[in-house]
Design a protein around this motif. Sequence first.
Motif, PDB file in Angstrom:
ATOM      1  N   SER A  71       0.790  -1.184  -0.030  1.00  0.00           N
ATOM      2  CA  SER A  71       0.067  -0.016  -0.037  1.00  0.00           C
ATOM      3  C   SER A  71       1.026   1.280  -0.032  1.00  0.00           C
ATOM      4  CB  SER A  71      -0.794   0.015   1.048  1.00  0.00           C
ATOM      5  OG  SER A  71      -1.960  -1.113   1.292  1.00  0.00           O
ATOM      6  N   HIS A  72       2.064   1.145  -0.391  1.00  0.00           N
ATOM      7  CA  HIS A  72       3.129   2.259  -0.383  1.00  0.00           C
ATOM      8  C   HIS A  72       3.349   2.874   0.909  1.00  0.00           C
ATOM      9  CE1 HIS A  72       3.079   1.537  -4.752  1.00  0.00           C
ATOM     10  NE2 HIS A  72       1.754   1.625  -4.703  1.00  0.00           N
ATOM     11  N   ARG A  73       3.453   2.208   1.846  1.00  0.00           N
ATOM     12  CA  ARG A  73       3.628   2.796   3.139  1.00  0.00           C
ATOM     13  C   ARG A  73       4.954   2.271   3.683  1.00  0.00           C
ATOM     14  NH1 ARG A  73      -1.335   0.530   4.836  1.00  0.00           N
ATOM     15  NH2 ARG A  73      -3.032   1.830   3.904  1.00  0.00           N
ATOM     16  N   PRO A  74       6.041   3.200   4.228  1.00  0.00           N
ATOM     17  CA  PRO A  74       7.254   2.654   4.770  1.00  0.00           C
ATOM     18  C   PRO A  74       6.844   1.911   6.228  1.00  0.00           C
ATOM     19  CG  PRO A  74       7.095   4.765   4.890  1.00  0.00           C
ATOM     20  CD  PRO A  74       5.905   4.426   4.030  1.00  0.00           C
ATOM     21  N   VAL A  75       7.607   0.937   6.619  1.00  0.00           N
ATOM     22  CA  VAL A  75       7.382   0.188   7.841  1.00  0.00           C
ATOM     23  C   VAL A  75       8.726   0.239   8.607  1.00  0.00           C
ATOM     24  CG1 VAL A  75       6.501  -1.929   9.039  1.00  0.00           C
ATOM     25  CG2 VAL A  75       5.522  -1.136   6.740  1.00  0.00           C
ATOM     26  N   VAL A  76       8.722   0.410  10.018  1.00  0.00           N
ATOM     27  CA  VAL A  76       9.937   0.175  10.920  1.00  0.00           C
ATOM     28  C   VAL A  76       9.395  -0.731  11.540  1.00  0.00           C
ATOM     29  CG1 VAL A  76      10.935   1.113  12.934  1.00  0.00           C
ATOM     30  CG2 VAL A  76      10.447   2.798  11.125  1.00  0.00           C
ATOM     31  N   VAL A  90      11.312 -13.402   9.220  1.00  0.00           N
ATOM     32  CA  VAL A  90      10.645 -12.335   8.761  1.00  0.00           C
ATOM     33  C   VAL A  90      11.400 -11.268   8.098  1.00  0.00           C
ATOM     34  CG1 VAL A  90       9.925 -10.168  10.072  1.00  0.00           C
ATOM     35  CG2 VAL A  90       9.265 -12.417  10.986  1.00  0.00           C
ATOM     36  N   VAL A  91      12.907 -11.315   8.338  1.00  0.00           N
ATOM     37  CA  VAL A  91      13.622 -10.432   7.444  1.00  0.00           C
ATOM     38  C   VAL A  91      13.778 -10.838   6.132  1.00  0.00           C
ATOM     39  CG1 VAL A  91      15.937  -9.536   7.360  1.00  0.00           C
ATOM     40  CG2 VAL A  91      14.909  -9.379   9.657  1.00  0.00           C
ATOM     41  N   ASP A  92      14.078 -12.414   5.968  1.00  0.00           N
ATOM     42  CA  ASP A  92      14.059 -12.698   4.776  1.00  0.00           C
ATOM     43  C   ASP A  92      12.692 -12.561   3.826  1.00  0.00           C
ATOM     44  OD1 ASP A  92      16.477 -13.731   4.863  1.00  0.00           O
ATOM     45  OD2 ASP A  92      15.815 -15.761   5.696  1.00  0.00           O
ATOM     46  N   PHE A  93      11.518 -12.809   4.675  1.00  0.00           N
ATOM     47  CA  PHE A  93      10.158 -12.585   3.677  1.00  0.00           C
ATOM     48  C   PHE A  93      10.271 -11.166   3.604  1.00  0.00           C
ATOM     49  CE2 PHE A  93       5.864 -11.579   3.730  1.00  0.00           C
ATOM     50  CZ  PHE A  93       5.296 -12.588   2.893  1.00  0.00           C
ATOM     51  N   LEU A  94      10.618 -10.125   4.020  1.00  0.00           N
ATOM     52  CA  LEU A  94      10.463  -8.708   4.004  1.00  0.00           C
ATOM     53  C   LEU A  94      11.236  -8.145   3.119  1.00  0.00           C
ATOM     54  CD1 LEU A  94       9.840  -7.166   7.386  1.00  0.00           C
ATOM     55  CD2 LEU A  94       8.338  -7.665   5.529  1.00  0.00           C
ATOM     56  N   SER A  95      12.699  -8.947   3.128  1.00  0.00           N
ATOM     57  CA  SER A  95      13.581  -8.569   1.700  1.00  0.00           C
ATOM     58  C   SER A  95      12.784  -8.870   0.597  1.00  0.00           C
ATOM     59  CB  SER A  95      14.929  -9.354   2.146  1.00  0.00           C
ATOM     60  OG  SER A  95      15.304  -8.892   3.379  1.00  0.00           O
ATOM     61  N   GLY A  96      12.414 -10.216   0.469  1.00  0.00           N
ATOM     62  CA  GLY A  96      11.733 -10.617  -0.897  1.00  0.00           C
ATOM     63  C   GLY A  96      10.577  -9.638  -1.455  1.00  0.00           C
ATOM     64  N   THR A  97       9.838  -9.230  -0.232  1.00  0.00           N
ATOM     65  CA  THR A  97       9.007  -8.163  -0.555  1.00  0.00           C
ATOM     66  C   THR A  97       9.233  -7.087  -0.878  1.00  0.00           C
ATOM     67  OG1 THR A  97       7.403  -9.227   0.843  1.00  0.00           O
ATOM     68  CG2 THR A  97       6.759  -7.174   0.327  1.00  0.00           C
ATOM     69  N   GLY A 102      10.601  -2.753  -5.377  1.00  0.00           N
ATOM     70  CA  GLY A 102      11.596  -2.061  -5.827  1.00  0.00           C
ATOM     71  C   GLY A 102      11.921  -1.092  -4.901  1.00  0.00           C
ATOM     72  N   GLY A 103      11.704  -1.350  -3.480  1.00  0.00           N
ATOM     73  CA  GLY A 103      12.158  -0.586  -2.462  1.00  0.00           C
ATOM     74  C   GLY A 103      13.387  -0.988  -1.874  1.00  0.00           C
ATOM     75  N   GLN A 104      13.536  -0.752  -0.539  1.00  0.00           N
ATOM     76  CA  GLN A 104      14.777  -0.940   0.336  1.00  0.00           C
ATOM     77  C   GLN A 104      14.286  -1.507   1.805  1.00  0.00           C
ATOM     78  OE1 GLN A 104      16.335   2.915   0.500  1.00  0.00           O
ATOM     79  NE2 GLN A 104      17.563   2.889  -1.497  1.00  0.00           N
ATOM     80  N   ILE A 105      15.615  -2.360   2.064  1.00  0.00           N
ATOM     81  CA  ILE A 105      15.258  -2.509   3.630  1.00  0.00           C
ATOM     82  C   ILE A 105      16.761  -2.205   4.073  1.00  0.00           C
ATOM     83  CG2 ILE A 105      16.067  -4.983   3.142  1.00  0.00           C
ATOM     84  CD1 ILE A 105      14.349  -5.834   5.810  1.00  0.00           C
ATOM     85  N   ASN A 106      16.616  -1.400   5.192  1.00  0.00           N
ATOM     86  CA  ASN A 106      17.888  -0.953   6.002  1.00  0.00           C
ATOM     87  C   ASN A 106      17.662  -1.165   7.347  1.00  0.00           C
ATOM     88  OD1 ASN A 106      18.534   0.241   3.480  1.00  0.00           O
ATOM     89  ND2 ASN A 106      18.742   2.217   4.083  1.00  0.00           N
ATOM     90  N   LYS A 107      19.027  -1.469   8.088  1.00  0.00           N
ATOM     91  CA  LYS A 107      19.007  -1.889   9.733  1.00  0.00           C
ATOM     92  C   LYS A 107      19.185  -0.505  10.171  1.00  0.00           C
ATOM     93  CE  LYS A 107      21.020  -4.785  12.798  1.00  0.00           C
ATOM     94  NZ  LYS A 107      22.093  -5.765  13.072  1.00  0.00           N
ATOM     95  N   LEU A 108      18.311  -0.010  11.395  1.00  0.00           N
ATOM     96  CA  LEU A 108      18.478   1.114  11.965  1.00  0.00           C
ATOM     97  C   LEU A 108      19.289   0.822  13.293  1.00  0.00           C
ATOM     98  CD1 LEU A 108      15.017   2.425  11.497  1.00  0.00           C
ATOM     99  CD2 LEU A 108      16.857   3.101  10.282  1.00  0.00           C
ATOM    100  N   GLY A 109      19.066  -0.313  13.844  1.00  0.00           N
ATOM    101  CA  GLY A 109      19.683  -0.656  14.966  1.00  0.00           C
ATOM    102  C   GLY A 109      19.620  -2.132  15.357  1.00  0.00           C
ATOM    103  N   PRO A 110      20.298  -2.439  16.564  1.00  0.00           N
ATOM    104  CA  PRO A 110      20.002  -4.029  16.744  1.00  0.00           C
ATOM    105  C   PRO A 110      18.713  -4.235  16.830  1.00  0.00           C
ATOM    106  CG  PRO A 110      21.057  -2.961  18.608  1.00  0.00           C
ATOM    107  CD  PRO A 110      20.638  -1.835  17.595  1.00  0.00           C
ATOM    108  N   HIS A 111      18.271  -5.360  15.832  1.00  0.00           N
ATOM    109  CA  HIS A 111      16.723  -5.742  15.705  1.00  0.00           C
ATOM    110  C   HIS A 111      15.903  -5.009  15.312  1.00  0.00           C
ATOM    111  CE1 HIS A 111      18.439  -9.045  18.224  1.00  0.00           C
ATOM    112  NE2 HIS A 111      18.832  -8.138  19.193  1.00  0.00           N
ATOM    113  N   VAL A 120       9.556   5.912  -1.838  1.00  0.00           N
ATOM    114  CA  VAL A 120      10.267   6.551  -0.315  1.00  0.00           C
ATOM    115  C   VAL A 120      11.614   6.077  -0.657  1.00  0.00           C
ATOM    116  CG1 VAL A 120      10.406   6.647   2.054  1.00  0.00           C
ATOM    117  CG2 VAL A 120       8.095   6.191   0.905  1.00  0.00           C
ATOM    118  N   ASP A 121      12.409   7.233  -0.791  1.00  0.00           N
ATOM    119  CA  ASP A 121      13.849   7.474  -0.745  1.00  0.00           C
ATOM    120  C   ASP A 121      14.591   7.419   0.590  1.00  0.00           C
ATOM    121  OD1 ASP A 121      13.941   7.097  -3.437  1.00  0.00           O
ATOM    122  OD2 ASP A 121      13.932   8.980  -3.654  1.00  0.00           O
ATOM    123  N   ILE A 122      15.548   6.809   0.942  1.00  0.00           N
ATOM    124  CA  ILE A 122      16.228   6.757   2.060  1.00  0.00           C
ATOM    125  C   ILE A 122      17.627   7.244   1.809  1.00  0.00           C
ATOM    126  CG2 ILE A 122      17.149   5.483   4.083  1.00  0.00           C
ATOM    127  CD1 ILE A 122      15.072   3.284   3.877  1.00  0.00           C
TER     128      ILE A 122
END
Length: 133
Positions: A71-76, A90-97, A102-111, A120-122
């Motif tokens: 739905s084009h919403r970023p999720v933390v 969960v991380v593997d599933f979200l990485s595939g999604t 065409g988005g991105q997944i980035n680590k913000l901190g531990p877990h 959305v650009d980071i």
Amino acid sequence: MTLMNRIMGYFGANDDEDQYEEHVDSGQAISSQPKSRGNVVSLHTQKNIRLVLYEPRAYEDAQEIADNLKSHRPVVVNLQRVRRDQAMRVVDFLSGTVYALGGQINKLGPHIFICTPANVDIHGTITEIMQDD
């Protein structure tokens, strides 16, 4: 006005691109102002973007997170309340999604991860101060 001028005017391709009207104010000041065409377009078309915060309890919650991304919403995503093996799934599933959208997944901190869709650009990075246990 010839037929050709009318046709060109209809498509907005007049030879006289800058048409001016002259107005006489009280006194002798003459001002030239361009004719308004009545086509006003708002340049502020971006709507508010909602950032979703999510703490999954199990792997099954990953689909709900993916629905927000679709739905084009970023999720933390905070994975501190999930067992390590479930968190990796969960991380593997979200990485595939995210890859499929065409988005991105980035680590913000531990877990903690941020998943963003293509709209959305980071920018920037967060350096790891504390080592992950």
